[in-house]
Design an enzyme around this catalytic site. Structure first.
Site, PDB file in Angstrom:
ATOM      1  N   MET A 119      20.017 -28.603  -4.055  1.00  0.00           N
ATOM      2  CA  MET A 119      20.722 -29.809  -4.230  1.00  0.00           C
ATOM      3  C   MET A 119      19.965 -30.518  -5.557  1.00  0.00           C
ATOM      4  SD  MET A 119      22.531 -29.961  -1.508  1.00  0.00           S
ATOM      5  CE  MET A 119      22.844 -31.889  -1.541  1.00  0.00           C
ATOM      6  N   ASN A 126      12.461 -29.434  -6.144  1.00  0.00           N
ATOM      7  CA  ASN A 126      11.223 -28.457  -5.866  1.00  0.00           C
ATOM      8  C   ASN A 126      11.565 -27.100  -6.098  1.00  0.00           C
ATOM      9  OD1 ASN A 126      10.008 -26.906  -4.056  1.00  0.00           O
ATOM     10  ND2 ASN A 126      10.370 -27.744  -2.019  1.00  0.00           N
ATOM     11  N   ASN A 159      13.899 -33.453   0.557  1.00  0.00           N
ATOM     12  CA  ASN A 159      12.400 -34.010   0.518  1.00  0.00           C
ATOM     13  C   ASN A 159      11.733 -33.693   2.205  1.00  0.00           C
ATOM     14  OD1 ASN A 159      10.232 -35.878   1.320  1.00  0.00           O
ATOM     15  ND2 ASN A 159      10.685 -36.423  -0.888  1.00  0.00           N
ATOM     16  N   GLU A 167      -7.861 -45.200 -35.451  1.00  0.00           N
ATOM     17  CA  GLU A 167      -8.919 -44.628 -34.420  1.00  0.00           C
ATOM     18  C   GLU A 167      -9.700 -45.815 -33.750  1.00  0.00           C
ATOM     19  OE1 GLU A 167     -10.691 -42.038 -37.127  1.00  0.00           O
ATOM     20  OE2 GLU A 167     -10.571 -40.402 -35.491  1.00  0.00           O
TER      21      GLU A 167
HETATM   22  C1  LIG Z   1       8.271 -35.164 -11.051  1.00  0.00           C
HETATM   23  C2  LIG Z   1       8.434 -35.044  -9.471  1.00  0.00           C
HETATM   24  C3  LIG Z   1       7.964 -36.200  -8.791  1.00  0.00           C
HETATM   25  C4  LIG Z   1       8.014 -36.201  -7.317  1.00  0.00           C
HETATM   26  N1  LIG Z   1       7.272 -37.206  -6.772  1.00  0.00           N
HETATM   27  C5  LIG Z   1       7.341 -37.278  -5.457  1.00  0.00           C
HETATM   28  C6  LIG Z   1       6.716 -38.288  -4.825  1.00  0.00           C
HETATM   29  O1  LIG Z   1       6.141 -39.212  -5.283  1.00  0.00           O
HETATM   30  N2  LIG Z   1       6.726 -38.428  -3.273  1.00  0.00           N
HETATM   31  C7  LIG Z   1       7.661 -37.364  -2.660  1.00  0.00           C
HETATM   32  O2  LIG Z   1       7.523 -37.472  -1.618  1.00  0.00           O
HETATM   33  N3  LIG Z   1       8.050 -36.402  -3.187  1.00  0.00           N
HETATM   34  C8  LIG Z   1       8.056 -36.499  -4.675  1.00  0.00           C
HETATM   35  N4  LIG Z   1       8.482 -35.421  -5.325  1.00  0.00           N
HETATM   36  C9  LIG Z   1       9.376 -34.416  -4.559  1.00  0.00           C
HETATM   37  C10 LIG Z   1      10.761 -34.720  -4.535  1.00  0.00           C
HETATM   38  O3  LIG Z   1      11.039 -35.835  -3.681  1.00  0.00           O
HETATM   39  C11 LIG Z   1      11.345 -33.470  -3.850  1.00  0.00           C
HETATM   40  O4  LIG Z   1      11.246 -32.247  -4.553  1.00  0.00           O
HETATM   41  C12 LIG Z   1      12.923 -33.583  -3.243  1.00  0.00           C
HETATM   42  O5  LIG Z   1      13.301 -34.799  -2.450  1.00  0.00           O
HETATM   43  C13 LIG Z   1      13.506 -32.240  -2.976  1.00  0.00           C
HETATM   44  O6  LIG Z   1      14.647 -32.628  -3.056  1.00  0.00           O
HETATM   45  P1  LIG Z   1      15.785 -31.788  -3.781  1.00  0.00           P
HETATM   46  O7  LIG Z   1      17.246 -32.030  -3.372  1.00  0.00           O
HETATM   47  O8  LIG Z   1      15.493 -31.598  -5.178  1.00  0.00           O
HETATM   48  O9  LIG Z   1      15.342 -30.272  -3.274  1.00  0.00           O
HETATM   49  P2  LIG Z   1      15.755 -28.866  -3.906  1.00  0.00           P
HETATM   50  O10 LIG Z   1      14.758 -28.322  -4.805  1.00  0.00           O
HETATM   51  O11 LIG Z   1      17.195 -28.752  -4.208  1.00  0.00           O
HETATM   52  O12 LIG Z   1      15.372 -27.990  -2.642  1.00  0.00           O
HETATM   53  C14 LIG Z   1      14.337 -27.963  -2.034  1.00  0.00           C
HETATM   54  C15 LIG Z   1      14.164 -27.072  -0.606  1.00  0.00           C
HETATM   55  O13 LIG Z   1      14.805 -27.873   0.431  1.00  0.00           O
HETATM   56  C16 LIG Z   1      15.904 -27.010   0.737  1.00  0.00           C
HETATM   57  N5  LIG Z   1      16.818 -27.850   1.172  1.00  0.00           N
HETATM   58  C17 LIG Z   1      17.481 -28.777   0.533  1.00  0.00           C
HETATM   59  N6  LIG Z   1      18.517 -29.401   1.274  1.00  0.00           N
HETATM   60  C18 LIG Z   1      18.474 -28.824   2.508  1.00  0.00           C
HETATM   61  C19 LIG Z   1      19.392 -28.982   3.830  1.00  0.00           C
HETATM   62  N7  LIG Z   1      20.359 -29.863   3.608  1.00  0.00           N
HETATM   63  N8  LIG Z   1      19.325 -28.239   4.469  1.00  0.00           N
HETATM   64  C20 LIG Z   1      18.255 -27.233   4.546  1.00  0.00           C
HETATM   65  N9  LIG Z   1      17.380 -27.116   3.447  1.00  0.00           N
HETATM   66  C21 LIG Z   1      17.608 -27.795   2.530  1.00  0.00           C
HETATM   67  C22 LIG Z   1      16.355 -25.911  -0.247  1.00  0.00           C
HETATM   68  O14 LIG Z   1      16.547 -24.756   0.455  1.00  0.00           O
HETATM   69  C23 LIG Z   1      14.811 -25.833  -0.699  1.00  0.00           C
HETATM   70  O15 LIG Z   1      14.009 -24.785  -0.298  1.00  0.00           O
HETATM   71  C24 LIG Z   1       8.680 -35.288  -6.658  1.00  0.00           C
HETATM   72  C25 LIG Z   1       9.160 -34.465  -7.363  1.00  0.00           C
HETATM   73  C26 LIG Z   1       9.206 -34.356  -8.689  1.00  0.00           C
HETATM   74  C27 LIG Z   1       9.798 -32.972  -9.570  1.00  0.00           C
END
Ligand SMILES: Cc1cc2nc3c(=O)[nH]c(=O)nc-3n(C[C@H](O)[C@H](O)[C@H](O)COP(=O)(O)OP(=O)(O)OC[C@H]3O[C@@H](n4cnc5c(N)ncnc54)[C@H](O)[C@@H]3O)c2cc1C
Ligand code: FES
Length: 1274
Positions: free
Chosen positions: A202, A206, A294, A1205
């Site tokens: 999505m 992650n 998430n 510096e």
């Molecule tokens: C720089 C950075 C900072 C972040 N900081 C925080 C933070 O402070 N706090 C926090 O909580 N999180 C944080 N995150 C994590 C971020 O919130 C999660 O990575 C994000 O919410 C995952 O959602 P996505 O759509 O990007 O997942 P994706 O990377 O697209 O997918 C992640 C996983 O979820 C599964 N998935 C996705 N959607 C579904 C669905 N509908 N049904 C079943 N499986 C599904 C996928 O198969 C995959 O395995 C951070 C991430 C980054 C990169």
């Protein structure tokens, strides 16, 4: 910026996103706008680009396109943003140069609301005329207005295609991956059931990092972004179903819209989620990351899962087996990244219920940095009281960051509920005891900070308690308790930044209006940096046949290389060659201070990250795959040394060690009133220049000639190193440096080794080598960590009579400049103080960590920490204010340093006095003390710190510079000099020098690059000496030329510059001249312990005040006032930029940035998610810089002073302010006297040092031990 058309709502949305995480296939149907698309210096610069540039918000410029686009995306959605909007939009962008103030000031001009200092109750407001007259540094009236009607339109053809349904799956086929985007839920379910192992991508936040950084390959990716059911929202009487595909920003907006529609008691959970969403990641992440992603990612420190679970949310899940509802509770999280969901199941939506009357939900988190940082501990808590009482009927408490999954404090909840307890202090007191027993972390738990994390579980529950009492009271309208709570816990600080634009020095009225010297001229490349036109090394277009070099580094800290097997690497498609030490045709080592360092390890490795070989391939991706296929077998050698203590124990040092003494320290200790012995530990620092190490080596094709395009502070050293490595004369190698995207000392020596290795890979095709952030951090080292011990003898009135300080640095596996760093540490150990008997000794410890190197300040920021810590200890022993001890001991009148250097400290004292006056030091002291008496859990602290910093190179021969100036027949002037542009504005200043000396406008002067073919044998741009030396060389050349034109000018005094130049050409007068500056003959005689190692001193003083949350260790800098003596500034806006940027880098060094290593010596902190440099949220709420007036310096160009510096150290004022706040917290617990607080004073250290009864409980409760899983590189 990504723009999409939403056919359902018929709206276009715009959002900023991280390019590095956006899969190209995901962007099908979207319009992408980059910085180049919104404006150009060749056509029209966009107002955002213009304002950031003209407000001096672009130094090295590497971050500028990102800043511009974040602001641009905000303006596309909100043309009149508030300061909070701006702070939030920029929160996810990092800048290592500017200190953010000028960027914010540029963006602030779009803001219509009152946003001056009065807004946050800061005294000394700009409206009072004291400060903040921003017209002085830039002229707002010259800015083009923002006209939203002129923005790019969304491509109509994309609207058309979006409106035409395409139910069939979209498929993209790559080399190793297939990307399928189903057009309907049915297709998605079928795909998922056929390929349960394929991830649903999505937001990719992650999955993306796993692919990028861990090399994980997914042969099939399913992208359900076209499945509309995943984005649907449905309201019911019980709550709201939110589509799992909704981005976190969308979820936040949805909840924010719902909250006002219901009574507050129904939206407790909504508001807790909104709070958490405001701090989760950055806006760029939240714009793409999905709610379902998430939840399913099941991060141990997910911010949403604890709140959703505590709030009794549930999921609607679909699969080929049908639909079901799954409660989000303690059974949902199975293990690290694992939930009870089956691999083929898809989360369709998430149910977020309304809360009931008497139900309260809280969300709290503590993170290493307030924004854009995963939490250390995060929590969601819910309590439900029986009607009309505070008897607990139901409670749930979840934590993140306390284990491999989100965990439920089930026993604690049970202990509260089973006894139908009242929600009061007694109940909570018992709950803390159970919680302490329930959530135990082993000493070696991943993530470390065990004691802190455990204490956070207690203090966050306590915060929840305060919040519940507060809300309960508000809901039952009892104002009395409300005010009590307010006083006890303090309120959340607004995010708004009330920085004040500093005043430049004014130029004298007699100065010619054409003469640019002393005026705040914009950085000469700022506009092209803001439009993305500025060219950095990796922007150079690929040339025909070009190859890429990927490095293979050691995975062992100390081992013999038994076998290096490159056969598999050579089989990877596109791989051309693998280079090893054996392939080096010339010198295989470089020698520094008598020690040899291998370019590529031969038979043995001495740290993890040491370069062993390099894989050359047709593309970066193939080179990386080749590098991953190289197999190295090792035989570990015994007992690697990592820490300074281990090195001392084993006498592992680089020689020579240094010692200096004035007076007779041993004797003096016999006659003092008191003696105190202390120790201080200070961690290292990563340069974190935005542009990583970069180089492109191009063979010219005949007589073994090479052009090297490289990002280095020292082109001559790179030229020499490459020539030696290839066994050819230096005249065959030309280094070109256009500009660097930041350097901070990290591109002085390390780049020459990398360029040498890259040149070995060159046969007849160009080779490019650009390190990735993680590689750069792993390989190139940084600032030296230091452990020091001191013994100080003083009188009861505060006079320090004698001090003995021993410094040990962690140099790493090679010497690099470590001994020179030790020397500078010892030469600065007096700082501003006249200590009659002063002794210092210093040793660079040889360890099995990557070699450390030069870093802005070159040891001074470390040295002075020990001195100031010692002084703070003296003040605590004597119970006298630290500023008084500083004043009593300061140099006064004609003075002599401990190395017998004579100087006049008058300007040091003037900086100090003015800083005290500008900061209203004494009234703030009273206010801080009053605040501390009235607040139990928040404490304020303040400090004022002086600096005396020696400018120029102690190695006298380096104090020289040369220049070459050509005047062309059309009157345009090309200036070349030995200095390199890394954002510090040297080319801008040099342009001003040439303009003054030739009496022509700056527009006629051009500086193209620094090249070893135009100005040879240059010295590094370092030691804050760049403009001093190169400016003088250019002045010299220009004066020569101007004199040559004198006869022509005399003949035609009213003529134009162009006519003189033409006439000179026809009269056969040379229009090209070299210039040279023979700088001071500085030296230091370490035998005699005396010398003249500096040309002069730059002075300064800095006041800072912080507010510390003793429950979490979180702090905010409320105010900083800096007064610096930089003589007569050549360019005040550039110099102020250096001051602010250096201060923020120091703030990071002393309070935020922490390097962590594994027990086997692997650097864990290899990117922005693990290593936190200051962000916008760290800028002091009130940030004031003053240039000392009426200061003159006969030793540098136009009476200016070096400033690159010195100010880094002034960031320590925030450290000492935190220490002051901690002392106030300790005294509340009856603890007095000196206490240790190591640098950086991160939240955990400040919290534990505050010794609240929660941290004490963790200690008393036992089960803590030295955590062995991580250590901090000391
Ligand atoms: C720089 C950075 C900072 C972040 N900081 C925080 C933070 O402070 N706090 C926090 O909580 N999180 C944080 N995150 C994590 C971020 O919130 C999660 O990575 C994000 O919410 C995952 O959602 P996505 O759509 O990007 O997942 P994706 O990377 O697209 O997918 C992640 C996983 O979820 C599964 N998935 C996705 N959607 C579904 C669905 N509908 N049904 C079943 N499986 C599904 C996928 O198969 C995959 O395995 C951070 C991430 C980054 C990169
Ligand atoms: S200007 Fe921001 S990183 Fe250099």
């Amino acid at each position: 910026m990504v723009s999409r058309y939403r056919p359902v709502t018929k709206t276009i949305t715009h959002y900023a996103a991280n390019a590095c995480l956006l899969p190209i296939c995901q962007l099908h149907g979207a319009a992408i706008t980059t910085v180049e698309g919104i404006g150009s210096t060749k056509t029209r610069v966009h107002p955002v680009q213009e304002r950031i540039a003209k407000a001096h918000g672009s130094q090295c410029g590497f971050c500028t396109p990102g800043m511009v686009m974040s602001m641009y995306a905000l303006l596309r959605n909100t043309p009149q943003p508030s300061m909070d909007d701006i702070a939030e939009a920029l929160a996810g962008n990092l800048c290592r140069c500017t200190g953010y103030r000028p960027i914010i000031d540029g963006c602030r001009t779009f803001c219509q609301e009152a946003n001056c200092c009065q807004e946050s109750g800061v005294t000394n407001c700009c409206i009072n005329g004291e400060n903040g007259n921003s017209d002085e540094l830039f002229d707002k009236d010259q800015f083009q207005p923002l006209d939203p009607t002129q923005e790019l339109i969304f491509p109509p053809e994309l609207i058309l295609t979006s409106q035409t349904p395409r139910p069939e799956p979209l498929t993209f086929q790559g080399e190793r991956m297939t990307w399928v985007s189903p057009g309907s839920m049915d297709q998605l379910v079928q795909l998922r059931s056929r390929h349960p192992g394929a991830p649903l991508v999505m937001g990719n936040t992650n999955i993306g990092p796993d692919i990028k950084f861990k090399g994980i390959i997914h042969p099939l990716i399913i992208s359900p972004t076209r499945v509309t059911e995943l984005f649907e929202t449905t309201q019911t009487p019980e709550g709201v179903w939110v589509g799992a595909g909704s981005s976190l920003s969308e979820v936040r907006t949805l909840l924010e819209n719902l909250v006002p529609q219901y009574p507050p008691e129904k939206t407790e959970l909504f508001r807790a989620l909104i709070k958490q969403l405001g701090n989760l990641g950055s806006q760029q992440i939240r714009n793409v990351a999905s709610l379902g992603g998430n939840i399913v990612s099941a991060y141990p420190n997910s911010d949403l899962n604890p709140v959703l679970a505590a709030g009794r949310c549930k999921l609607s899940v679909v699969s080929s087996g049908g639909k079901r509802e799954v409660p989000l509770n303690q059974d949902f999280f199975v293990n690290f990244g694992k939930t009870i969901l089956k691999p083929h199941e898809i989360v369709v939506s998430v149910f977020i219920p309304f809360t009931r009357k008497g139900e309260f939900v809280g969300a709290f988190r503590q993170a290493p940095r307030k924004e854009s940082s995963f939490a250390t501990v995060t929590t969601g808590m819910r309590v439900f009281f029986s009607e009309g009482s505070r008897v607990v009927q139901d409670i749930s408490i979840y934590y993140g960051g306390m284990g491999p999954t989100t965990v439920s404090a089930v026993k604690t909840c049970a202990a509260i509920v089973t006894r139908s307890e009242q929600w009061d202090d007694e109940t909570l007191g018992r709950a803390y005891e159970v919680l302490l027993e329930e959530l135990v972390l082993p000493p070696s738990a991943p993530g470390g900070k065990v004691e802190f994390r455990r204490s956070l579980t207690l203090s966050l529950l306590f915060k929840f308690n305060l919040e519940v009492l507060h809300k309960y009271d508000v809901y039952t309208n009892n104002g009395h308790v409300y005010s009590q709570i307010h006083n006890r816990s303090g309120m959340e600080k607004k995010k708004i930044i009330i920085s004040q634009t500093p005043l430049p020095q004014s130029v004298s009225q007699e100065q010619n209006s054409q003469d640019p010297v002393g005026r705040p001229i914009m950085h000469r490349s700022a506009l092209s940096q803001a439009t993305g036109e500025a060219v950095y090394c990796d922007d150079l277009p690929r040339t025909d046949g070009e190859l890429f070099l990927a490095l293979v580094t050691s995975s062992r800290a100390h081992a013999k290389i038994i076998q290096l097997d490159v056969s598999e690497a050579l089989k990877v498609p596109g791989v051309v060659d693998v280079i090893t030490a054996k392939d080096i045709p010339g010198r295989k080592v470089r020698t520094m201070c008598g020690y040899d360092e291998e370019l590529l390890a031969g038979s043995e490795v001495s740290c993890i990250g040491q370069m062993v070989c390099g894989v050359v391939a047709d593309t970066r991706a193939h080179a990386k795959r080749g590098a991953a296929a190289v197999k190295i077998s090792y035989e570990d050698l015994p007992e690697p040394i990592f820490t300074i203590e281990e090195a001392i124990e084993k006498s592992s040092f680089f020689e020579p060690r240094r010692r200096i003494e004035r007076g007779n320290v041993t004797e003096a200790f016999k006659s003092v009133d008191q003696i105190y012995e202390g120790e201080h530990r200070m961690g290292g620092q990563e340069h974190f220049y935005m542009e990583t190490q970069s180089m492109l080596v191009v063979p010219v094709g005949e007589e073994r000639e090479f052009n090297i395009y490289v990002s280095t502070q020292w082109p001559a050293a790179t030229q020499e190193a490459v020539a030696q490595t290839l066994g050819i004369p230096s005249n065959r190698v030309t280094c070109h440096v256009k500009r660097m995207g930041g350097a901070f000392g990290g591109k002085v020596t390390k780049t020459s080794i990398l360029a040498s290795v890259t040149s070995v890979a060159v046969t007849n095709r160009p080779v490019r080598c650009i390190l990735e952030r993680g590689e750069d951090m792993l390989i190139t080292g940084g600032r030296h960590p230091v452990v020091g011990k001191y013994k100080v003898g003083f009188m009861n009135d505060g006079r320090i009579i004698a001090a003995d300080i021993q410094f040990y640095t962690n140099a790493g596996n090679t010497i690099d400049e470590s001994v020179l760093v030790i020397e500078k540490i010892l030469l600065h150990m007096d700082n501003a103080y006249n200590i009659p008997h002063l002794r210092g000794s210093g040793a660079a410890c040889r360890t099995n960590l990557p070699s450390n190197t030069a870093f802005r300040g070159f040891g001074v920021p470390q040295s002075l920490m020990f001195v100031e810590n010692m002084i703070t200890d003296v003040s605590m022993v004597l119970g006298l204010p630290a500023d008084k001890i500083r004043e009593i001991n300061m140099y006064r009148g004609p003075s002599v340093t401990h190395y017998k250097y004579q100087f006049n400290p008058e300007n040091l004292l003037r900086c100090w006095d003015q800083c005290k006056a500008k900061s209203t030091f004494s009234s703030r002291r009273t206010a801080v003390d009053q605040f501390n008496q009235q607040n139990q859990w928040k404490k304020r602290g303040m400090s004022i710190i002086p600096i005396k910093y020696g400018i120029a190179f102690g190695e006298g021969f380096l104090n020289q510079a040369a220049a070459l100036v050509h005047i062309y027949k059309d009157g345009s002037v090309l200036v070349t000099h030995g200095g390199t542009e890394m954002g510090q504005g040297i080319h801008t200043k040099v342009q001003q020098v040439a303009s003054r000396e030739l009496h022509i406008p700056t527009s006629k002067v051009y500086i193209s690059e620094t090249g070893t073919n135009t100005v040879p044998n240059t010295c590094p741009s370092a030691a804050s000496f760049g403009t001093d030396a190169n400016g003088m060389a250019v002045k010299n050349a220009c004066q020569t030329l101007y004199q040559r034109l004198e006869p022509i000018r005399k003949k035609n005094p009213k003529g134009l510059w162009e006519s003189w130049v033409t006439a000179a050409f026809f009269e056969k007068i040379s229009l090209s001249a070299t210039g040279f500056h023979r700088g001071p003959d500085l030296y230091m005689d370490w035998e005699a312990m005396e010398g003249q190692p500096y040309a002069y001193f730059t002075y300064g003083a800095c006041f800072s005040e912080v507010e510390l949350d003793c429950l979490s260790g979180d702090y905010r800098t409320l105010r900083t006032d800096i007064v610096v003596d930089i003589g007569r500034s050549v360019n005040p806006s550039v110099d102020i930029g250096q001051v602010e940027g250096a201060f923020m880098q120091g703030l990071g060094l002393y309070t935020l940035e922490e390097l962590k290593f594994s027990p086997s010596g692997l650097l864990y902190t290899r990117g922005p998610s693990q290593y936190k440099i200051p962000a916008v949220c760290d800028v002091p709420l009130s940030f004031n810089v003053y240039l000392l007036p009426d200061s003159y310096n006969p030793h540098a160009i136009y009476s200016s002073k070096g400033i690159g510096e010195p100010v880094v150290f002034l960031g320590s004022s925030v450290f000492y302010a935190i220490k002051d706040a901690v002392a106030a917290a300790r005294s509340q617990s009856g603890l007095a006297g000196p206490f240790p607080l190591d640098s950086p004073a991160t939240a955990d250290k400040a919290c534990l040092a505050s010794a609240s009864h929660f941290t004490q409980k963790v200690r008393v409760g036992g089960s803590v031990g030295r955590w062995a899983g991580l250590w901090v590189g000391l």
